[in-house]
Design a protein around this motif. Structure first.
Motif, PDB file in Angstrom:
ATOM      1  N   ARG A  37       3.855  -4.435  -4.720  1.00  0.00           N
ATOM      2  CA  ARG A  37       2.636  -3.883  -4.170  1.00  0.00           C
ATOM      3  C   ARG A  37       2.089  -4.817  -3.083  1.00  0.00           C
ATOM      4  NH1 ARG A  37       4.622  -0.694  -7.050  1.00  0.00           N
ATOM      5  NH2 ARG A  37       3.665   0.556  -8.718  1.00  0.00           N
ATOM      6  N   SER A  38       1.452  -4.247  -2.091  1.00  0.00           N
ATOM      7  CA  SER A  38       0.694  -5.001  -1.111  1.00  0.00           C
ATOM      8  C   SER A  38      -0.297  -4.035  -0.472  1.00  0.00           C
ATOM      9  CB  SER A  38       1.617  -5.652  -0.060  1.00  0.00           C
ATOM     10  OG  SER A  38       0.890  -6.561   0.744  1.00  0.00           O
ATOM     11  N   VAL A  39      -0.764  -4.344   0.744  1.00  0.00           N
ATOM     12  CA  VAL A  39      -1.723  -3.481   1.436  1.00  0.00           C
ATOM     13  C   VAL A  39      -1.278  -3.277   2.881  1.00  0.00           C
ATOM     14  CG1 VAL A  39      -3.715  -4.041  -0.003  1.00  0.00           C
ATOM     15  CG2 VAL A  39      -3.173  -5.490   1.959  1.00  0.00           C
ATOM     16  N   GLN A  40      -1.797  -2.217   3.491  1.00  0.00           N
ATOM     17  CA  GLN A  40      -1.399  -1.877   4.851  1.00  0.00           C
ATOM     18  C   GLN A  40      -1.722  -2.987   5.849  1.00  0.00           C
ATOM     19  OE1 GLN A  40      -2.714   1.964   6.182  1.00  0.00           O
ATOM     20  NE2 GLN A  40      -2.070   2.998   4.301  1.00  0.00           N
ATOM     21  N   GLY A  41      -2.808  -3.706   5.599  1.00  0.00           N
ATOM     22  CA  GLY A  41      -3.176  -4.801   6.490  1.00  0.00           C
ATOM     23  C   GLY A  41      -2.102  -5.863   6.605  1.00  0.00           C
ATOM     24  N   TRP A  42      -1.258  -5.993   5.560  1.00  0.00           N
ATOM     25  CA  TRP A  42      -0.136  -6.926   5.622  1.00  0.00           C
ATOM     26  C   TRP A  42       1.160  -6.224   6.025  1.00  0.00           C
ATOM     27  CZ3 TRP A  42       0.970 -11.552   6.671  1.00  0.00           C
ATOM     28  CH2 TRP A  42       2.270 -12.026   6.459  1.00  0.00           C
ATOM     29  N   THR A  43       1.537  -5.159   5.332  1.00  0.00           N
ATOM     30  CA  THR A  43       2.847  -4.547   5.571  1.00  0.00           C
ATOM     31  C   THR A  43       2.953  -3.897   6.941  1.00  0.00           C
ATOM     32  OG1 THR A  43       2.207  -2.440   4.533  1.00  0.00           O
ATOM     33  CG2 THR A  43       3.166  -4.128   3.094  1.00  0.00           C
ATOM     34  N   GLN A  44       1.850  -3.351   7.463  1.00  0.00           N
ATOM     35  CA  GLN A  44       1.883  -2.696   8.761  1.00  0.00           C
ATOM     36  C   GLN A  44       1.415  -3.607   9.888  1.00  0.00           C
ATOM     37  OE1 GLN A  44       0.040   1.164   8.877  1.00  0.00           O
ATOM     38  NE2 GLN A  44       1.068   1.879   7.032  1.00  0.00           N
ATOM     39  N   ASP A  45       0.333  -4.367   9.640  1.00  0.00           N
ATOM     40  CA  ASP A  45      -0.286  -5.138  10.707  1.00  0.00           C
ATOM     41  C   ASP A  45      -0.020  -6.637  10.642  1.00  0.00           C
ATOM     42  OD1 ASP A  45      -1.298  -2.712  11.445  1.00  0.00           O
ATOM     43  OD2 ASP A  45      -3.312  -3.065  10.683  1.00  0.00           O
ATOM     44  N   GLY A  46       0.457  -7.129   9.500  1.00  0.00           N
ATOM     45  CA  GLY A  46       0.767  -8.551   9.374  1.00  0.00           C
ATOM     46  C   GLY A  46      -0.422  -9.473   9.548  1.00  0.00           C
ATOM     47  N   LYS A  47      -1.606  -9.024   9.154  1.00  0.00           N
ATOM     48  CA  LYS A  47      -2.816  -9.826   9.311  1.00  0.00           C
ATOM     49  C   LYS A  47      -2.915 -10.866   8.188  1.00  0.00           C
ATOM     50  CE  LYS A  47      -5.600  -6.311  11.673  1.00  0.00           C
ATOM     51  NZ  LYS A  47      -5.922  -7.132  12.865  1.00  0.00           N
ATOM     52  N   PRO A  48      -3.081 -12.149   8.515  1.00  0.00           N
ATOM     53  CA  PRO A  48      -3.118 -13.197   7.482  1.00  0.00           C
ATOM     54  C   PRO A  48      -4.200 -12.989   6.431  1.00  0.00           C
ATOM     55  CG  PRO A  48      -2.851 -14.171   9.648  1.00  0.00           C
ATOM     56  CD  PRO A  48      -3.143 -12.723   9.877  1.00  0.00           C
ATOM     57  N   GLU A  49      -5.343 -12.422   6.812  1.00  0.00           N
ATOM     58  CA  GLU A  49      -6.432 -12.235   5.857  1.00  0.00           C
ATOM     59  C   GLU A  49      -6.142 -11.118   4.849  1.00  0.00           C
ATOM     60  OE1 GLU A  49      -7.921 -10.337   9.786  1.00  0.00           O
ATOM     61  OE2 GLU A  49      -6.553 -11.924   9.122  1.00  0.00           O
ATOM     62  N   PHE A  50      -5.039 -10.395   5.044  1.00  0.00           N
ATOM     63  CA  PHE A  50      -4.624  -9.355   4.098  1.00  0.00           C
ATOM     64  C   PHE A  50      -3.303  -9.724   3.417  1.00  0.00           C
ATOM     65  CE2 PHE A  50      -7.388  -7.345   7.168  1.00  0.00           C
ATOM     66  CZ  PHE A  50      -8.220  -6.575   6.379  1.00  0.00           C
ATOM     67  N   ASP A  51      -2.986 -11.007   3.420  1.00  0.00           N
ATOM     68  CA  ASP A  51      -1.704 -11.492   2.903  1.00  0.00           C
ATOM     69  C   ASP A  51      -1.785 -11.677   1.383  1.00  0.00           C
ATOM     70  OD1 ASP A  51       0.705 -12.671   2.416  1.00  0.00           O
ATOM     71  OD2 ASP A  51       0.514 -14.230   3.951  1.00  0.00           O
ATOM     72  N   TYR A  52      -1.644 -10.576   0.673  1.00  0.00           N
ATOM     73  CA  TYR A  52      -1.583 -10.637  -0.786  1.00  0.00           C
ATOM     74  C   TYR A  52      -0.734  -9.487  -1.304  1.00  0.00           C
ATOM     75  CZ  TYR A  52      -5.367  -7.045  -0.964  1.00  0.00           C
ATOM     76  OH  TYR A  52      -6.136  -5.903  -0.827  1.00  0.00           O
ATOM     77  N   GLY A  53      -0.158  -9.676  -2.481  1.00  0.00           N
ATOM     78  CA  GLY A  53       0.713  -8.657  -3.052  1.00  0.00           C
ATOM     79  C   GLY A  53       0.972  -8.929  -4.514  1.00  0.00           C
ATOM     80  N   ALA A  54       1.779  -8.073  -5.119  1.00  0.00           N
ATOM     81  CA  ALA A  54       2.059  -8.197  -6.552  1.00  0.00           C
ATOM     82  C   ALA A  54       3.483  -7.765  -6.853  1.00  0.00           C
ATOM     83  CB  ALA A  54       1.072  -7.363  -7.367  1.00  0.00           C
ATOM     84  N   ILE A  55       4.014  -8.349  -7.911  1.00  0.00           N
ATOM     85  CA  ILE A  55       5.326  -7.990  -8.466  1.00  0.00           C
ATOM     86  C   ILE A  55       5.071  -7.228  -9.753  1.00  0.00           C
ATOM     87  CG2 ILE A  55       7.525  -8.886  -9.340  1.00  0.00           C
ATOM     88  CD1 ILE A  55       6.629 -11.568  -7.801  1.00  0.00           C
TER      89      ILE A  55
END
Length: 310
Positions: A177-195
């Motif tokens: 899991r992650s969020v669009q801010g990371w997977t699509q835009d690569g923004k450091p402030e959205f750099d979080y995810g889960a296994i």
């Protein structure tokens, strides 16, 4: 939209909400769930391997694993942060990190060494931490890397690893899991995810961290802890450090706590009244080093991921 067009506060709010929209490696539509994010001490539901002098438990616990790497391969794996060209984690001033050994007690067993394999075959290391029975929190760049083909192919999760010892065994996750801010835009402030692990057996056994969305005033100058698996230390060893949060922004927290590559995804937590609540997901260096802050959208996503049924 041109650079001269105005943006309303409502449009900014909607954009931020979209960037925090949760996404999964399966392409599912994900919704928030309500829950109380308490920590959990875990309960031993399986036998543990006695730490007997002269006995190597690595073979015993690796039997049946989907992927097994030899010690030389593991020792040479790079930090997952290198997949996104991020600022390396940094020792700030005198290095006063302390090794955690053994790592079988609370909270050290909630923290996991990650062995990551991406679609292009690239192998990397990182750190994660349990937040639920089958959910391990980490940095977004540990689960998704555009440079390496997108979502990780698999991640082996080893809680409480201590050198070659794997006292609780491991599980291999293939759902992320992650969020669009990371997977699509690569923004450091959205750099979080889960296994998301195959079942709750490992998480229910070792337990997990709570997590919290705290105010700016509470976070500023707050004494926090972090522990993880730095790549500059012997393979599989966990190292701890602590310090105060020096700066707080809308989506980041900063501190001079010593970290090194390999600790991407480590928890940054407050220990208060016997409870441990993470307030950030460590990801970046630069002195001060920094973490993705657990604000309400992050908190809400973590609750949803935490409560995925076993």
């Amino acid at each position: 939209m041109t650079k001269h067009e105005s943006v309303s506060s409502e449009q900014q709010t909607n954009l931020a909400a979209k960037l925090h929209e949760p996404v999964s490696s399966e392409g599912e539509s994900l919704r928030d769930q309500e829950a109380i994010a308490n920590d959990f001490q875990g309960e031993s539901t399986k036998g543990e391997i006695e730490m007997v002098s002269g006995f190597d438990p690595t073979h015993a616990v690796s039997e049946g694993s989907e992927e097994v790497f030899n010690a030389e391969e593991l020792a040479n794996l790079p930090d997952a942060a290198s997949t996104a060209y991020l600022s390396p984690e940094t020792v700030c001033g005198a290095d006063d990190r302390v090794r955690i050994t053994p790592a079988t007690s609370i909270p050290w067993r909630w923290i996991c060494k990650l062995f990551i394999t991406f679609p292009d075959g690239g192998r990397y290391v990182g750190t994660g931490w349990f937040i639920g029975g089958r959910t391990v929190m980490t940095a977004g760049h540990c689960v998704f890397s555009k440079a390496n083909g997108g979502w990780a192919r698999s991640i082996e999760v080893v809680p409480g690893m201590d050198g070659n010892a794997r006292p609780f065994g491991s599980q291999v996750g293939t759902s992320f899991r992650s969020v669009q801010g990371w997977t699509q835009d690569g923004k450091p402030e959205f750099d979080y995810g889960a296994i998301i692990l195959p079942n709750c057996n490992l998480g229910n056994r070792v337990g997990w961290f709570g997590f919290a969305n705290l105010s700016d005033s509470t976070l500023k100058n707050l004494l926090v802890n972090t522990s993880g698996y730095p790549a500059d230390k012997p393979l599989g060893t966990q190292w701890f450090n602590a310090g105060t949060i020096t700066n707080v922004t809308d989506r980041k927290i900063y501190y001079m706590i010593d970290t090194i590559g390999g600790q991407s995804g480590s928890p940054v937590w407050r220990f208060l009244n016997g409870e441990r609540h993470a307030v950030g997901i460590h990801a970046y260096g630069g002195c001060p080093n920094s973490a993705t802050r657990i604000i309400k959208p992050v908190f809400d996503n973590m609750l949803a991921w935490k409560n995925i049924p076993c």
